[in-house]
Design an enzyme around this catalytic site. Sequence first.
Site, mmCIF file in Angstrom:
data_model
loop_
_atom_site.group_PDB
_atom_site.id
_atom_site.type_symbol
_atom_site.label_atom_id
_atom_site.label_comp_id
_atom_site.label_asym_id
_atom_site.label_seq_id
_atom_site.Cartn_x
_atom_site.Cartn_y
_atom_site.Cartn_z
ATOM 1 N N ARG A 11 0.864 -1.180 0.000
ATOM 2 C CA ARG A 11 0.000 0.000 0.000
ATOM 3 C C ARG A 11 0.899 1.228 0.000
ATOM 4 O O ARG A 11 1.934 1.252 0.698
ATOM 5 C CB ARG A 11 -0.911 0.019 1.234
ATOM 6 N N GLU A 20 -2.698 8.032 -4.009
ATOM 7 C CA GLU A 20 -3.253 7.561 -5.281
ATOM 8 C C GLU A 20 -4.520 8.299 -5.652
ATOM 9 O O GLU A 20 -5.355 8.494 -4.767
ATOM 10 C CB GLU A 20 -3.589 6.062 -5.140
ATOM 11 N N HIS A 55 -1.058 0.447 -9.972
ATOM 12 C CA HIS A 55 -1.784 -0.442 -9.042
ATOM 13 C C HIS A 55 -2.464 -1.598 -9.799
ATOM 14 O O HIS A 55 -3.677 -1.797 -9.699
ATOM 15 C CB HIS A 55 -2.806 0.352 -8.215
#
Length: 323
Positions: free
Chosen positions: A241, A270, A288
């Site tokens: 993450r 993000e 991602h």
Amino acid sequence: MKKVFITRKIPETGINLLKEKGYEVDISPEDRPLTKGELINALKAKQYDAVLTLLTDTIDAEVMDSAPTVKIYANYAIGFNNISLDEAKKRNIYVTNTPGGGADRVAEHTWALILALSCRIVEGDSYMRNGKYKGWDPMLLHGTKLAGKTLGIIGTGKIGADVAHRGKHGFDMNIAYYDVVRNESLEKDFQAVFYPTVDEVLKIADVVSLHVPLLDSTRHLINSDRLKMMKSSTYLINTSRGPVVDEKALVSALQNGVIKGAGLDVYEFEPDLAKGLAELPNVVLTPHIASGTEEARHDMAIISASNIIDALEGVTPRNQVSY
Ligand code: GLV
């Protein structure tokens, strides 16, 4: 009739599983994450029994209060940091994830990033496309040999273990690892060496790969001080993450040669990138997509739908998560 809301379109296989159970299934028509306000409005529209969420949905107290009949938030992801477990617990709502869906693929993507850096694939590709190649040159784009070097793994759940497996048996690397608990099978199967602190792994590894969940204790696990502990020849890989790494500190470390390079699939804010990150030649960036194969997305659809069916049929869902 039981009602399920899905916050964004997922593969049909999962949706069909829910429909075959006789549930009424509503799917957000938007081809983007819903804003919090939109999500709350959508949930208020009917008395939903279950919600299938994506990692881009923040499910907090406010969202939960807007949907008091919901019994389960089934996250379509391995990670679940987007859902407040404490708030769910207070309300006796299940939270589930999709642990089997794509873990091996995330390991493959981790290796794609390691190899892209060590073989300078992205720089080489752009060199060719820009017509810079004028013939073989012994000094051109030197990469880094991996065999015999040390792969440091922080977090050795399924993904970390799959990365270690490939590192040991595919690339002849030595495995060093840190986890909150010792992983005996990693030590037995891959001769992995346990270090009792993150710092010790960072100091000796030639490649550091992060595989921890995002928790209060892992936010900015890699910060400026820890980047400085790493060797200047080390590559940092993050497929976990984004907020596990202080991205601003990482940009500064990469600009100043504190570490050699970074391969990232996740970002602190993000979809935005820290200032300067995209201009660096020594990073490889992907959007991602580490678990983004057809097979994994299909598996994740089946697993998340099955968790909903478990909860709505009165069984403890197979992938209930807790800290
Ligand atoms: C992707 O990031 C996932 O958690 O599945």
